[in-house]
Scaffold this active site. Structure first.
Site, PDB file in Angstrom:
ATOM      1  CG  ASP A 117      44.647 -13.990   3.506  1.00 18.41           C
ATOM      2  OD1 ASP A 117      45.626 -14.144   4.269  1.00 18.41           O
ATOM      3  OD2 ASP A 117      44.753 -13.579   2.331  1.00 18.41           O
TER       4      ASP A 117
ATOM      5  CB  ILE B 170      54.184 -15.166   7.502  1.00 16.71           C
ATOM      6  CG1 ILE B 170      55.327 -16.003   8.068  1.00 16.71           C
ATOM      7  CG2 ILE B 170      54.120 -13.831   8.264  1.00 16.71           C
ATOM      8  CD1 ILE B 170      56.656 -15.260   8.116  1.00 16.71           C
ATOM      9  CG  ASP B 171      47.141 -13.571   7.668  1.00 15.31           C
ATOM     10  OD1 ASP B 171      47.141 -13.088   6.528  1.00 15.31           O
ATOM     11  OD2 ASP B 171      46.239 -13.364   8.506  1.00 15.31           O
TER      12      ASP B 171
ATOM     13  CG  ASP C 156      48.685 -16.638   5.167  1.00 16.65           C
ATOM     14  OD1 ASP C 156      49.901 -16.680   4.914  1.00 16.65           O
ATOM     15  OD2 ASP C 156      47.970 -15.651   4.903  1.00 16.65           O
TER      16      ASP C 156
ATOM     17  CD  GLU D  69      50.048 -15.933   0.925  1.00 14.74           C
ATOM     18  OE1 GLU D  69      50.255 -16.007   2.146  1.00 14.74           O
ATOM     19  OE2 GLU D  69      49.724 -14.894   0.336  1.00 14.74           O
TER      20      GLU D  69
ATOM     21  CB  THR E 186      54.325 -10.590   4.729  1.00 13.65           C
ATOM     22  OG1 THR E 186      53.451 -10.046   3.771  1.00 13.65           O
ATOM     23  CG2 THR E 186      54.330 -12.088   4.622  1.00 13.65           C
TER      24      THR E 186
ATOM     25  CG  ASP F 131      55.815 -16.124   3.583  1.00 19.65           C
ATOM     26  OD1 ASP F 131      55.017 -16.411   4.469  1.00 19.65           O
ATOM     27  OD2 ASP F 131      55.552 -15.380   2.619  1.00 19.65           O
TER      28      ASP F 131
END
Ligand code: AMP
Ligand code: MG
Length: 384
Positions: A321, A171-172, A169, A107, A174, A83
């Site tokens: 998101d 890592i959208d 984001d 994020e 997770t 991330d």
């Protein structure tokens, strides 16, 4: 070594500029509207580069995670490292490519990394970022741990309706990443509060439709990069860099023939409400549940017709998101609104103020979907 030492070897794609009409008070009365060229091709090339390198970083971590033993699978630090690493990498590449007035809404921040025990994680992140940023020969760089922390913290912008802001984001999805399922690196650019470009890197999404599992690509290849620029359509290419194809949402007009996407995680969206909506529409196919904005990507190429997202009460949606996914779908001919039929407003800072949920489909199906959503929400409320 400073970020300015990064060396660029990548090429930007040549696309015709998009023209927007800009009205001045005088043009309203007598003079013709002024045409202003607004091409974002340089920004789009940078975004594609950044998201592709970040995808490579995440793939490496996910592969190691899936090969590890049960004990280390319960350890959440791989996702933490991926991330932050993805955010540092995207931020560094964008700052190098488009340095002027850099602003990033993202994020993560480095607060937790500065706590006790954080130094070891920062070192792991830094190694990963350095390995990934040099992996395809585009850059020749060694970032220090301080460079990496700074790059992460450059994502603290508030966004808003003025100027340009990148929205990320890193890592959208997770939860999907940890399970070995779908996740996405989602990057968009806001200009004057509107999304003007978006890139979705989906490392685990098959290159062929997920609605037709019997029509796999020759080697069941996965790894898709979706990208869209305002007025320029949506394209998809394999993450390995081979050529891009233009994509379109499905042309299905009959709700009974539609299929729909929703979150894999029941905690992220009310599955009972979407089931009621699907029933009202006469949808026959079972829901397709996958993680992350890969749903927007899959919908943009017609794998399914509808995406329903109804978070439980009290949850506020974040712009990262949805920003990239939203333009990927709308440029492919789709419509994205909240449950009241209002377009999403990305100009109000980090949060989206949506009414009840987010609904996505093509132009033809939207009136049917909108009615089914309204009736279902009313029915659900009455039954409580
Ligand atoms: P998805 O994979 O489509 O379910 O969405 C993943 C995203 O949902 C994550 O990146 C989170 O930002 C967001 N999320 C986290 N908690 C919630 C929640 N309670 N309701 C809705 N979305 C959430
Ligand atoms: Mg997310």
């Amino acid at each position: 070594m400073s970020l300015n030492c990064l060396r660029l070897v990548c090429h930007s794609i040549k696309k015709p500029p998009v023209f927007h009409l800009s009205y001045s008070p005088s043009s309203y009365s007598s003079s013709p509207a002024v045409l202003v060229s607004m091409s974002y091709s340089k920004e789009l090339a940078a975004a594609k580069k950044a998201a592709s390198l970040a995808a490579r970083l995440c793939q490496k971590v996910q592969k190691a995670l899936l090969q590890s033993d049960v004990q280390s699978k319960n350890d959440k630090s791989p996702v933490t490292v991926a991330d932050y690493g993805s955010q540092a990498l995207v931020s560094s590449v964008l700052q190098q490519e488009i340095p002027a007035d850099f602003s990033l809404v993202a994020e993560e921040d480095s607060k937790d990394l500065r706590k006790d025990g954080g130094q070891e994680i920062v070192e792991r992140i830094t190694k990963l970022v350095n390995d990934s940023i040099t992996s395809d020969g585009s850059y020749n760089v060694t970032l220090s741990t301080e460079d990496v922390i700074k790059a992460i913290d450059s994502g603290r912008s508030e966004g808003g309706s003025q100027g340009r802001h990148w929205v990320l984001d890193p890592i959208d999805g997770t939860k999907g990443f940890l399970r070995g399922d779908q996740y996405a690196i989602a990057l968009a650019l806001l200009d004057g509060g509107k999304v003007v470009l978006g890139v979705l890197a989906c490392p685990n999404l098959p290159l062929t439709s997920i609605s037709a599992p019997d029509q796999h690509s020759p080697n069941n290849e996965v790894g898709c990069l979706f990208f869209a620029e305002v007025g320029g359509g949506t394209y998809m290419q394999p993450l390995d860099g081979s050529s891009a194809v233009k994509v379109q949402v499905t042309a299905v007009e009959n709700p009974e023939e539609a299929s729909f996407f929703e979150s894999y995680e029941a905690a992220h969206s009310m599955h009972d409400l979407s089931s009621l909506i699907a029933q009202k529409l006469g949808v026959k196919a079972p829901p397709v549940r996958i993680d992350s904005q890969a749903k927007y990507g899959a919908l943009s190429r017609g794998d399914g017709a509808i995406y329903l997202r109804f978070p439980h009460k009290g949850y506020r949606e974040k712009i990262w998101d949805h920003a990239a996914g939203c333009i990927v779908v709308t440029e492919a001919g789709g419509v994205v609104t909240d449950a009241a039929g209002k377009p999403l407003d990305f100009s109000r800072g980090n949060y989206l103020d949506v009414d009840t949920g987010i609904i996505v489909t093509n132009q033809k199906l939207m009136p049917f979907l909108f009615n089914a959503v309204r009736e279902s929400i009313k029915e659900k409320a009455a039954s409580l």
